[in-house]
Design an enzyme around this catalytic site. Structure first.
Site, PDB file in Angstrom:
ATOM      1  N   ASN A  69       9.296  17.088   3.891  1.00 29.87           N
ATOM      2  CA  ASN A  69       8.131  16.261   4.187  1.00 29.87           C
ATOM      3  C   ASN A  69       8.550  14.817   4.439  1.00 29.87           C
ATOM      4  OD1 ASN A  69       5.951  18.102   4.072  1.00 29.87           O
ATOM      5  ND2 ASN A  69       6.095  18.159   1.842  1.00 29.87           N
ATOM      6  N   CYS A  94       5.317  25.248   6.039  1.00 27.41           N
ATOM      7  CA  CYS A  94       4.619  24.854   4.821  1.00 27.41           C
ATOM      8  C   CYS A  94       3.800  26.043   4.363  1.00 27.41           C
ATOM      9  CB  CYS A  94       3.716  23.648   5.110  1.00 27.41           C
ATOM     10  SG  CYS A  94       2.690  23.127   3.719  1.00 27.41           S
ATOM     11  N   HIS A  95       3.673  26.221   3.041  1.00 26.80           N
ATOM     12  CA  HIS A  95       2.956  27.385   2.520  1.00 26.80           C
ATOM     13  C   HIS A  95       1.481  27.114   2.255  1.00 26.80           C
ATOM     14  CE1 HIS A  95       5.070  25.713  -1.279  1.00 26.80           C
ATOM     15  NE2 HIS A  95       3.903  25.121  -1.145  1.00 26.80           N
ATOM     16  N   ARG A 101     -14.734  11.567 -11.217  1.00 24.14           N
ATOM     17  CA  ARG A 101     -15.594  12.712 -10.866  1.00 24.14           C
ATOM     18  C   ARG A 101     -14.769  13.890 -10.358  1.00 24.14           C
ATOM     19  NH1 ARG A 101     -18.419  14.876  -6.236  1.00 24.14           N
ATOM     20  NH2 ARG A 101     -17.515  13.338  -4.813  1.00 24.14           N
ATOM     21  N   HIS A 149      -1.111  19.948   6.048  1.00 22.52           N
ATOM     22  CA  HIS A 149      -1.833  19.473   4.858  1.00 22.52           C
ATOM     23  C   HIS A 149      -3.268  19.048   5.178  1.00 22.52           C
ATOM     24  CE1 HIS A 149       2.019  18.446   2.311  1.00 22.52           C
ATOM     25  NE2 HIS A 149       1.913  19.714   2.635  1.00 22.52           N
TER      26      HIS A 149
END
Length: 447
Positions: free
Chosen positions: A160, A182-183, A279, A212
């Protein structure tokens, strides 16, 4: 390449845990058990550990006590010199992390002093920018070596920031057999299958976007759209709504293919607000703990090998072994790859790297055109790719101003700081990373 006996070079094999997982997957294929595995790392101790781990895995999976019928065993070699590992390779797996733990700490600690929160810091943001800039010199040298000693090899990149690295590799080196892996798509669907109570093997899906930050465009079980079922779950379970990716899904209509920790960094709405951090339970700085655990796992593996009690390694379901198997044997399968956007996603920039389904068989990795993304999804992806373009341009054109402009364009950084502070932050990052950057980008610009 003779049938079933490819040469596979691991560059950065000292990432021992990842190397072990990939080897376990590779050697699970009977056709690949005679492969030549060439390991390279610049750290002598890590290279020796990787070699020991590889031999243990090979013995366990293909040796006389493996339960196998006496099939082929891999040839394993270790090389301190990169070109020796690459010589004649059919596949090159890049898993290098330039600067290791110390550089990663810098990527978090200096932005934190400025009030910039990061969770993973390896894809966008200040962390992603400087991780890319210290990786590019390695990629340029690796690409040059591949062009000379194994020009027909497939370069399978795991390092990355994925999209920036693939964009730089294809622009700076001229290599065309480059795929970023990428997984995140696979594990997103696996997790949703568990959440929805549907067997993963019975789900069909299609995703596209950027690494991503791709989107599940279709999610179906036996031809029935699963999104309404997911909507009911989200409505019934308040705790689900306390996840960034679920919050994004509710507002954008398509589920993002990366964890909430990652996803929070690529948009301006969450990390800059204390109430949202609370939150959505965002673990600021989480990646530093992951890095420390990776080092501890490596040390346990090293010590176990030295004691003659190697650790058990499970398969990882990664794409690289599947790609190598498909190209070697002609077995067709679909994987998700990060590749240049040459007519694949209509409403994203042609210069960017996109993540799309790819057919893999004896002809290689063949990306699938997916047309246009939903407008709201493409809008976020375009911001992401705009930042990437500026980082890659900084390196290709020796332009330190583009580094600052990339940080100005990054959504989370821009939401946290005024522009003068962004430039100051970049100067501090340049000072800290020093010799890891190409000389033209070591310039301090001030305000």
């Amino acid at each position: 390449m003779s049938h079933g006996t490819p040469k596979i070079a691991f560059i950065g094999a000292g990432s021992v845990v990842f190397t072990q997982g990939l080897l376990t997957d590779l050697l699970a294929f009977p056709e690949l058990r005679g492969a030549h595995i060439a390991l390279h790392d610049i750290d002598d101790e890590r290279l020796k550990t990787a070699e020991g781990a590889a031999r243990h895995i090979a013995d366990r999976l293909t040796g006389p006590d493996s339960g196998d019928d006496g099939g082929a065993q891999p040839r394993i070699t270790a090389h301190a010199e990169r070109r020796a590992a690459l010589e004649g390779a059919d596949f090159v797996i890049n898993i290098v992390q330039v600067g290791m733990r110390e550089a990663t700490r810098t990527d978090f600690e200096i932005p934190a002093r400025y009030g910039v929160r990061q969770t993973i810091g390896d894809t966008l943001g200040v962390g992603g920018i400087f991780r890319a800039l210290r990786t590019f010199p390695h990629l340029a040298a690796l690409g040059a070596d591949i062009a000379e000693v194994c020009p027909d090899a497939w370069l399978l990149n795991y390092t990355n920031p994925m999209a920036m690295n693939v964009q730089y590799l294809t622009r700076a080196t001229g290599l065309t057999r480059v795929v970023g892996l990428c997984h995140s798509v696979y594990w997103t669907v696996r997790d949703l299958a568990d959440l929805l109570g549907v067997p993963y093997e019975e789900i069909t899906y299609r995703a596209a976007g950027v690494n991503h930050q791709a989107w599940l465009l279709r999610l179906e079980h036996r031809g029935v759209n699963l999104y309404p079922r997911l909507d009911r779950l989200v409505a019934d379970q308040p705790q689900l709504r306390r996840r960034v990716r679920v919050d994004m899904y509710r507002r954008l209509g398509y589920y993002p293919t990366e964890t909430s920790e990652h996803s929070s960094e690529y948009v301006p709405w969450y990390l800059g607000h204390e109430s949202e951090v609370e939150r959505l339970r965002l673990p600021v700085g989480a990646y530093l703990d992951i890095v420390d655990e990776n080092v501890a796992t490596y040390e346990r593996t090293r010590d176990a090998l030295a004691a003659g009690t190697p650790l058990t390694v499970e398969g990882t379901m990664e794409y690289a072994p599947q790609i190598i198997h498909s190209i070697t044997t002609g077995t067709p399968r679909t994987v998700y790859g990060n590749v240049p956007n040459h007519g694949l996603v209509d409403n994203l920039p042609a210069s960017g790297t996109v993540e799309v389904p790819c057919l893999v068989d004896g002809l290689g990795v063949q990306p699938t055109a997916v047309g246009a993304l939903p407008a709201q999804c493409a809008a976020l992806n375009r911001t992401y790719l705009s930042m990437n373009e500026l980082v890659v341009r900084a390196a290709l054109e020796d332009d330190p101003r583009s580094v600052r402009q990339a940080a100005m364009t990054d959504p989370a950084t821009a939401a946290a700081l005024p522009v003068e502070r962004i430039w100051d932050l970049c100067d501090d990052m340049v000072r800290a990373h020093g010799d890891l950057l190409q000389p033209s980008l070591r310039v301090l610009l001030g305000n």
